[in-house]
Design a protein around this motif. Structure first.
Motif, short mmCIF file in Angstrom:
data_model
loop_
_atom_site.label_atom_id
_atom_site.label_comp_id
_atom_site.label_asym_id
_atom_site.label_seq_id
_atom_site.Cartn_x
_atom_site.Cartn_y
_atom_site.Cartn_z
N ALA A 1 -43.38 -21.68 -10.14
CA ALA A 1 -42.12 -21.38 -10.82
C ALA A 1 -41.27 -20.43 -10.00
O ALA A 1 -40.06 -20.60 -9.90
N LEU A 2 -41.90 -19.42 -9.40
CA LEU A 2 -41.14 -18.48 -8.56
C LEU A 2 -40.57 -19.17 -7.33
O LEU A 2 -39.44 -18.93 -6.94
N ILE A 3 -41.36 -20.03 -6.73
CA ILE A 3 -40.88 -20.78 -5.56
C ILE A 3 -39.72 -21.68 -5.97
O ILE A 3 -38.69 -21.74 -5.30
N GLU A 4 -39.88 -22.37 -7.10
CA GLU A 4 -38.81 -23.24 -7.58
C GLU A 4 -37.55 -22.44 -7.91
O GLU A 4 -36.45 -22.89 -7.67
N ARG A 5 -37.71 -21.23 -8.48
CA ARG A 5 -36.55 -20.42 -8.80
C ARG A 5 -35.79 -20.06 -7.52
O ARG A 5 -34.57 -20.07 -7.49
N GLY A 6 -36.48 -19.75 -6.45
CA GLY A 6 -35.82 -19.48 -5.17
C GLY A 6 -35.08 -20.70 -4.66
O GLY A 6 -33.98 -20.61 -4.15
N LYS A 7 -35.67 -21.88 -4.82
CA LYS A 7 -35.01 -23.11 -4.40
C LYS A 7 -33.77 -23.36 -5.24
O LYS A 7 -32.75 -23.80 -4.73
N ILE A 8 -33.87 -23.07 -6.54
CA ILE A 8 -32.72 -23.28 -7.41
C ILE A 8 -31.58 -22.36 -7.00
O ILE A 8 -30.42 -22.77 -6.95
N MET A 9 -31.88 -21.11 -6.66
CA MET A 9 -30.82 -20.19 -6.23
C MET A 9 -30.17 -20.69 -4.95
O MET A 9 -28.96 -20.60 -4.79
N ASN A 10 -30.96 -21.24 -4.05
CA ASN A 10 -30.39 -21.80 -2.82
C ASN A 10 -29.44 -22.95 -3.12
O ASN A 10 -28.44 -23.14 -2.43
N GLU A 11 -29.74 -23.73 -4.14
CA GLU A 11 -28.85 -24.82 -4.53
C GLU A 11 -27.62 -24.30 -5.26
O GLU A 11 -26.54 -24.84 -5.12
N ILE A 12 -27.78 -23.23 -6.04
CA ILE A 12 -26.66 -22.67 -6.79
C ILE A 12 -25.60 -22.13 -5.85
O ILE A 12 -24.41 -22.21 -6.14
N TYR A 13 -26.01 -21.59 -4.72
CA TYR A 13 -25.03 -21.09 -3.75
C TYR A 13 -23.95 -22.14 -3.47
O TYR A 13 -22.78 -21.82 -3.36
N TRP A 14 -24.36 -23.39 -3.33
CA TRP A 14 -23.44 -24.44 -2.89
C TRP A 14 -22.64 -25.06 -4.02
O TRP A 14 -21.73 -25.84 -3.79
N ILE A 15 -22.96 -24.70 -5.26
CA ILE A 15 -22.19 -25.22 -6.38
C ILE A 15 -20.81 -24.56 -6.45
O ILE A 15 -19.83 -25.20 -6.84
N LEU A 16 -20.71 -23.30 -6.04
CA LEU A 16 -19.43 -22.58 -6.12
C LEU A 16 -18.32 -23.27 -5.33
O LEU A 16 -17.23 -23.48 -5.86
N PRO A 17 -18.53 -23.66 -4.06
CA PRO A 17 -17.45 -24.38 -3.36
C PRO A 17 -17.07 -25.70 -4.04
O PRO A 17 -15.90 -26.08 -4.05
N VAL A 18 -18.04 -26.37 -4.63
CA VAL A 18 -17.75 -27.62 -5.34
C VAL A 18 -16.88 -27.35 -6.56
O VAL A 18 -15.88 -28.04 -6.80
N LEU A 19 -17.22 -26.31 -7.33
CA LEU A 19 -16.42 -25.97 -8.51
C LEU A 19 -15.03 -25.49 -8.11
O LEU A 19 -14.05 -25.81 -8.78
N PHE B 1 -18.32 -15.11 -6.91
CA PHE B 1 -18.31 -15.89 -8.15
C PHE B 1 -17.57 -15.14 -9.25
O PHE B 1 -16.84 -15.75 -10.04
N LEU B 2 -17.72 -13.82 -9.31
CA LEU B 2 -17.02 -13.02 -10.31
C LEU B 2 -15.51 -13.11 -10.12
O LEU B 2 -14.77 -13.27 -11.09
N PHE B 3 -15.04 -13.02 -8.88
CA PHE B 3 -13.60 -13.15 -8.63
C PHE B 3 -13.09 -14.53 -9.03
O PHE B 3 -12.00 -14.67 -9.59
N PHE B 4 -13.87 -15.55 -8.77
CA PHE B 4 -13.49 -16.90 -9.16
C PHE B 4 -13.42 -17.02 -10.69
O PHE B 4 -12.50 -17.63 -11.23
N THR B 5 -14.37 -16.42 -11.38
CA THR B 5 -14.38 -16.43 -12.83
C THR B 5 -13.17 -15.69 -13.40
O THR B 5 -12.54 -16.15 -14.36
N ILE B 6 -12.83 -14.55 -12.81
CA ILE B 6 -11.64 -13.81 -13.25
C ILE B 6 -10.39 -14.66 -13.05
O ILE B 6 -9.50 -14.70 -13.91
N HIS B 7 -10.32 -15.35 -11.92
CA HIS B 7 -9.20 -16.25 -11.63
C HIS B 7 -9.07 -17.31 -12.74
O HIS B 7 -7.98 -17.57 -13.25
N LEU B 8 -10.18 -17.91 -13.11
CA LEU B 8 -10.16 -18.92 -14.16
C LEU B 8 -9.81 -18.30 -15.52
O LEU B 8 -9.09 -18.91 -16.32
#
Length: 148
Positions: A14-32, A111-118
């Protein structure tokens, strides 16, 4: 004893998977970001043409209105798209740096600045509907992205 090792190994996985998930979350911000800004690029000129200038003068200080209108009168889809492109490249570089060196706090601040923008867009659409004639699509994009 066997149960202890099974639970322990599941926790490690689960800890290893959580690290992998965070690595994937990084790239969601440019997509959003590009999802949100494509919508802005498409509707920018139409929105500027529909701007109710008289109500703007009634509700805001004259100096501020002149600055806003000077900015909007000189904007075109091409100029706006170019500024979005530059911001997008900067966001990709910052995301890559965050991903490469695992800088979660740096990425979170972006991400916080992007959220404030929205959030500002939401306030504009709620309180400025009669002045700016904003469309509710901004709220849908905000709720979708903020749900992320």
């Amino acid at each position: 004893m066997l149960l202890y090792y099974a639970v322990r190994s599941e926790t490690s996985v689960a800890l290893i998977e959580r690290g992998k998930i965070m690595n994937e979350i990084y790239w969601i911000l440019p997509v959003l970001f590009i999802f949100h800004d494509f919508e802005e690029i498409i509707f920018m000129e139409r929105w500027v043409k529909r701007l109710d200038r008289e109500k703007l003068y009634e509700r805001l200080p004259v100096n501020l209105v002149k600055k806003i209108l000077r900015h909007f009168d000189n904007i075109s889809t091409t100029k706006f798209a170019m500024s979005v492109y530059i911001l997008y490249i900067m966001l990709i570089v910052c995301t890559f740096i965050s991903y490469l060196w695992n800088l979660k706090l740096f990425w979170t601040s972006i991400f916080l600045f992007f959220t404030i923008h929205l959030f500002i867009h939401c306030l504009q659409s709620i309180f400025g509907v009669d002045i700016f004639r904003l469309y509710l699509q901004v709220l849908y994009v905000f709720l979708y992205v903020y749900g992320y």
